[in-house]
Design a protein around this motif. Structure first.
Motif, PDB file in Angstrom:
ATOM      1  N   PHE A 179       0.860  -1.181   0.000  1.00  0.00           N
ATOM      2  CA  PHE A 179       0.000   0.000   0.000  1.00  0.00           C
ATOM      3  C   PHE A 179       0.902   1.238   0.000  1.00  0.00           C
ATOM      4  N   ILE A 180       0.743   2.111  -0.992  1.00  0.00           N
ATOM      5  CA  ILE A 180       1.585   3.300  -1.086  1.00  0.00           C
ATOM      6  C   ILE A 180       0.718   4.534  -1.278  1.00  0.00           C
ATOM      7  N   ASP A 181       0.985   5.570  -0.475  1.00  0.00           N
ATOM      8  CA  ASP A 181       0.287   6.854  -0.595  1.00  0.00           C
ATOM      9  C   ASP A 181       1.244   7.912  -1.112  1.00  0.00           C
ATOM     10  N   PHE A 182       0.736   8.759  -2.017  1.00  0.00           N
ATOM     11  CA  PHE A 182       1.496   9.873  -2.595  1.00  0.00           C
ATOM     12  C   PHE A 182       0.799  11.171  -2.201  1.00  0.00           C
ATOM     13  N   HIS A 183       1.550  12.103  -1.612  1.00  0.00           N
ATOM     14  CA  HIS A 183       0.975  13.365  -1.144  1.00  0.00           C
ATOM     15  C   HIS A 183       1.691  14.535  -1.817  1.00  0.00           C
ATOM     16  N   GLY A 184       0.918  15.384  -2.496  1.00  0.00           N
ATOM     17  CA  GLY A 184       1.491  16.530  -3.187  1.00  0.00           C
ATOM     18  C   GLY A 184       0.646  17.780  -2.984  1.00  0.00           C
ATOM     19  N   GLU A 221      15.217 -16.673  -9.856  1.00  0.00           N
ATOM     20  CA  GLU A 221      14.312 -16.655  -8.705  1.00  0.00           C
ATOM     21  C   GLU A 221      12.984 -16.032  -9.137  1.00  0.00           C
ATOM     22  N   ASP A 222      11.909 -16.802  -9.057  1.00  0.00           N
ATOM     23  CA  ASP A 222      10.605 -16.325  -9.502  1.00  0.00           C
ATOM     24  C   ASP A 222      10.067 -15.254  -8.560  1.00  0.00           C
ATOM     25  N   ALA A 223       9.453 -14.234  -9.150  1.00  0.00           N
ATOM     26  CA  ALA A 223       8.849 -13.155  -8.365  1.00  0.00           C
ATOM     27  C   ALA A 223       7.763 -12.480  -9.182  1.00  0.00           C
ATOM     28  N   VAL A 224       6.787 -11.934  -8.484  1.00  0.00           N
ATOM     29  CA  VAL A 224       5.696 -11.193  -9.122  1.00  0.00           C
ATOM     30  C   VAL A 224       5.411  -9.962  -8.279  1.00  0.00           C
ATOM     31  N   VAL A 225       5.327  -8.799  -8.924  1.00  0.00           N
ATOM     32  CA  VAL A 225       4.886  -7.577  -8.257  1.00  0.00           C
ATOM     33  C   VAL A 225       3.735  -7.013  -9.077  1.00  0.00           C
ATOM     34  N   THR A 226       2.564  -6.896  -8.454  1.00  0.00           N
ATOM     35  CA  THR A 226       1.375  -6.478  -9.185  1.00  0.00           C
ATOM     36  C   THR A 226       0.645  -5.376  -8.433  1.00  0.00           C
ATOM     37  N   LEU A 227       0.253  -4.323  -9.132  1.00  0.00           N
ATOM     38  CA  LEU A 227      -0.649  -3.317  -8.578  1.00  0.00           C
ATOM     39  C   LEU A 227      -2.050  -3.632  -9.091  1.00  0.00           C
ATOM     40  N   GLY A 228      -2.981  -3.812  -8.159  1.00  0.00           N
ATOM     41  CA  GLY A 228      -4.338  -4.144  -8.560  1.00  0.00           C
ATOM     42  C   GLY A 228      -5.330  -3.025  -8.360  1.00  0.00           C
ATOM     43  N   LYS A 229      -4.884  -1.915  -7.725  1.00  0.00           N
ATOM     44  CA  LYS A 229      -5.811  -0.821  -7.454  1.00  0.00           C
ATOM     45  C   LYS A 229      -5.072   0.498  -7.423  1.00  0.00           C
ATOM     46  N   MET A 230      -5.662   1.513  -8.041  1.00  0.00           N
ATOM     47  CA  MET A 230      -5.109   2.865  -8.002  1.00  0.00           C
ATOM     48  C   MET A 230      -6.258   3.844  -7.806  1.00  0.00           C
ATOM     49  N   GLU A 231      -6.094   4.763  -6.857  1.00  0.00           N
ATOM     50  CA  GLU A 231      -7.107   5.772  -6.594  1.00  0.00           C
ATOM     51  C   GLU A 231      -6.475   7.149  -6.622  1.00  0.00           C
ATOM     52  N   ALA A 232      -7.137   8.085  -7.305  1.00  0.00           N
ATOM     53  CA  ALA A 232      -6.663   9.474  -7.332  1.00  0.00           C
ATOM     54  C   ALA A 232      -7.769  10.355  -7.885  1.00  0.00           C
ATOM     55  N   GLY A 233      -7.894  11.528  -7.305  1.00  0.00           N
ATOM     56  CA  GLY A 233      -8.802  12.521  -7.863  1.00  0.00           C
ATOM     57  C   GLY A 233     -10.251  12.381  -7.467  1.00  0.00           C
ATOM     58  N   THR A 234     -10.992  13.478  -7.739  1.00  0.00           N
ATOM     59  CA  THR A 234     -12.418  13.526  -7.417  1.00  0.00           C
ATOM     60  C   THR A 234     -13.281  13.891  -8.624  1.00  0.00           C
ATOM     61  N   VAL A 235     -12.834  14.904  -9.407  1.00  0.00           N
ATOM     62  CA  VAL A 235     -13.565  15.311 -10.616  1.00  0.00           C
ATOM     63  C   VAL A 235     -12.570  15.591 -11.730  1.00  0.00           C
ATOM     64  N   GLN A 236     -13.092  15.799 -12.933  1.00  0.00           N
ATOM     65  CA  GLN A 236     -12.234  15.859 -14.119  1.00  0.00           C
ATOM     66  C   GLN A 236     -11.376  17.114 -14.205  1.00  0.00           C
ATOM     67  N   ASN A 237     -11.720  18.170 -13.499  1.00  0.00           N
ATOM     68  CA  ASN A 237     -10.989  19.427 -13.667  1.00  0.00           C
ATOM     69  C   ASN A 237     -10.208  19.860 -12.431  1.00  0.00           C
ATOM     70  N   ILE A 238      -9.918  18.881 -11.552  1.00  0.00           N
ATOM     71  CA  ILE A 238      -9.079  19.163 -10.387  1.00  0.00           C
ATOM     72  C   ILE A 238      -7.898  18.201 -10.388  1.00  0.00           C
ATOM     73  N   ILE A 239      -6.710  18.738 -10.312  1.00  0.00           N
ATOM     74  CA  ILE A 239      -5.509  17.911 -10.231  1.00  0.00           C
ATOM     75  C   ILE A 239      -5.395  17.397  -8.788  1.00  0.00           C
ATOM     76  N   GLU A 241      -4.273  16.018  -5.166  1.00  0.00           N
ATOM     77  CA  GLU A 241      -3.129  16.189  -4.273  1.00  0.00           C
ATOM     78  C   GLU A 241      -2.740  14.876  -3.593  1.00  0.00           C
ATOM     79  N   HIS A 242      -3.573  13.847  -3.754  1.00  0.00           N
ATOM     80  CA  HIS A 242      -3.297  12.557  -3.131  1.00  0.00           C
ATOM     81  C   HIS A 242      -3.603  11.417  -4.097  1.00  0.00           C
ATOM     82  N   ALA A 243      -2.782  10.410  -4.086  1.00  0.00           N
ATOM     83  CA  ALA A 243      -3.025   9.190  -4.858  1.00  0.00           C
ATOM     84  C   ALA A 243      -2.618   7.996  -3.996  1.00  0.00           C
ATOM     85  N   ARG A 244      -3.226   6.872  -4.263  1.00  0.00           N
ATOM     86  CA  ARG A 244      -2.917   5.651  -3.505  1.00  0.00           C
ATOM     87  C   ARG A 244      -2.920   4.458  -4.459  1.00  0.00           C
TER      88      ARG A 244
END
Length: 370
Positions: A179-184, A221-239, A241-244
């Motif tokens: 789980f990773i959070d990005f704050h800007g 050595e076998d390994a798998v790294v997968t992102l299954g979910k990404m969340e960011a934003g609220t509406v189409q015209n706002i950049i 400040e947080h993503a997860r």
């Protein structure tokens, strides 16, 4: 008891799935059933929402432990069955209702027949998360028992009823949640130069993450790294400040897991500089690999030799199971039990064939007697 009796118990348990360390109804149901058994040679101990049932053997030359996990998943059931989950947003979508029923059936037979070995039945909470095996293993309640070996099963929707599968060595992978959070700094879409866009930061991280296995992990050595979910934003015209982002890491070698985590953290350091943001990472639940002891896998094969159950040599799987923590400290093994379902594990339509319950009981009891 007849197969119909075990089916009823399985259906009762199927209707009351509960999340990790919240299995209060489940624990009470199990305790109520255990109280119906002859009590002369058994000892029952609880730990959090889990249960230990110790059945004294006629000889008691060794103690054989068997683990059954008892929690459900945060999934809304879509099977359409008459005995559908009564807990909204909760489902036994990983077969733990069968696991518990098989454990009760095996316990019943062991108590009624009084086998030679001491038998310890471990009803473990929180297998799906946050992880119950390791703290249960470290508990004073479990430490009081001198366990010679421990084993467990997991239902396999892909295999037919009447079959089991296992192998020496690695069966399930090391796993870790991610789980990773990005704050800007957010802002108006018309003024991107005044913002620190976390949609961009998370997207850049996702692209770079794909290089971890291909360029930073030993190809042997076998390994798998997968992102299954990404969340960011609220509406189409706002950049935003947080993503997860949320994902999973899986490796076949124990040493590869910390190496991958170090690579992820180095990438995040670069993201922070490039996008002028802050990041935080949480690895959530971590499971140690399930590594089977070859001696006990062979003993299991021998125990089934005079039955109609077919043993199949299994292949390694990238699935995770916190039973691996128990096998890290104790000798033993895990095996797959065929339940022949059209839908797979963690699917909202999973419907294992109930004929597999008696197969599981026979396999477990035969192993305990061996």
């Amino acid at each position: 008891m007849t197969n119909a009796s075990w089916v009823k118990i399985r259906r009762d348990l199927h209707q009351i799935p509960e999340l990790g360390f919240q299995e209060f109804k489940t624990q009470q149901y199990l305790l109520d059933y255990i109280k119906t058994l002859p009590q002369e040679h058994i000892t029952v101990t609880t730990w959090k929402t889990g249960i230990f049932v110790y059945a004294e053997g006629t000889v008691g030359d060794q103690t054989v432990a068997y683990r059954a996990d008892i929690d459900g998943l945060p999934i809304t059931e879509e099977t359409g069955l008459d005995f559908v989950s009564q807990h909204e947003g909760r489902m036994h979508a990983c077969g733990h209702d069968l696991h518990m029923t098989i454990a009760l059936g095996s316990l019943t037979q062991v108590v009624q027949e009084r086998i030679e070995h001491n038998a310890l039945f471990v009803f473990q909470p929180a297998e799906e998360g946050p992880g119950g095996a390791q703290p249960m293993l470290e508990s004073e309640e479990m430490k009081q028992y001198e366990i010679d070996y421990i084993f467990a099963l997991h239902v396999d929707p892909k295999r037919p009823v009447g079959t089991v599968a296992s192998k020496e060595g690695l069966l399930f992978a090391n796993t870790s949640e991610l789980f990773i959070d990005f704050h800007g700094k957010g802002g108006h879409a018309a003024y991107p130069h005044e913002t620190k866009d976390m949609m961009m930061a998370a997207s850049a991280f996702n692209v770079q993450l794909q290089q971890v296995v291909g360029r930073m992990v030993n190809p042997l050595e076998d390994a798998v790294v997968t992102l299954g979910k990404m969340e960011a934003g609220t509406v189409q015209n706002i950049i935003p400040e947080h993503a997860r982002v949320e994902g999973t890491i899986r490796t076949t070698a124990a040493k590869t897991m910390p190496e991958i985590k170090q690579s992820i953290e180095r990438i995040l350091c670069g993201i922070e500089v490039r996008y002028e943001c802050q990041t935080s990472v949480d690895y959530g639940a971590n499971y140690f690999m399930v590594h089977n002891d070859g001696e006990y896998v062979e003993r299991f094969k021998d125990a089934l030799s005079n039955t109609s159950i077919e043993f199949i040599e299994a292949e390694e799987a990238m699935t995770g199971e916190d039973f691996g923590y128990m096998l890290k400290e104790l000798r033993g093994f895990m095996f797959w039990l065929g339940v022949d379902s059209e839908y797979g594990l963690h699917n909202s339509k999973l419907n294992p064939k109930e004929e597999a319950i008696e197969v599981g009981i026979e396999a477990v009891v035969n192993m305990m007697k061996s």
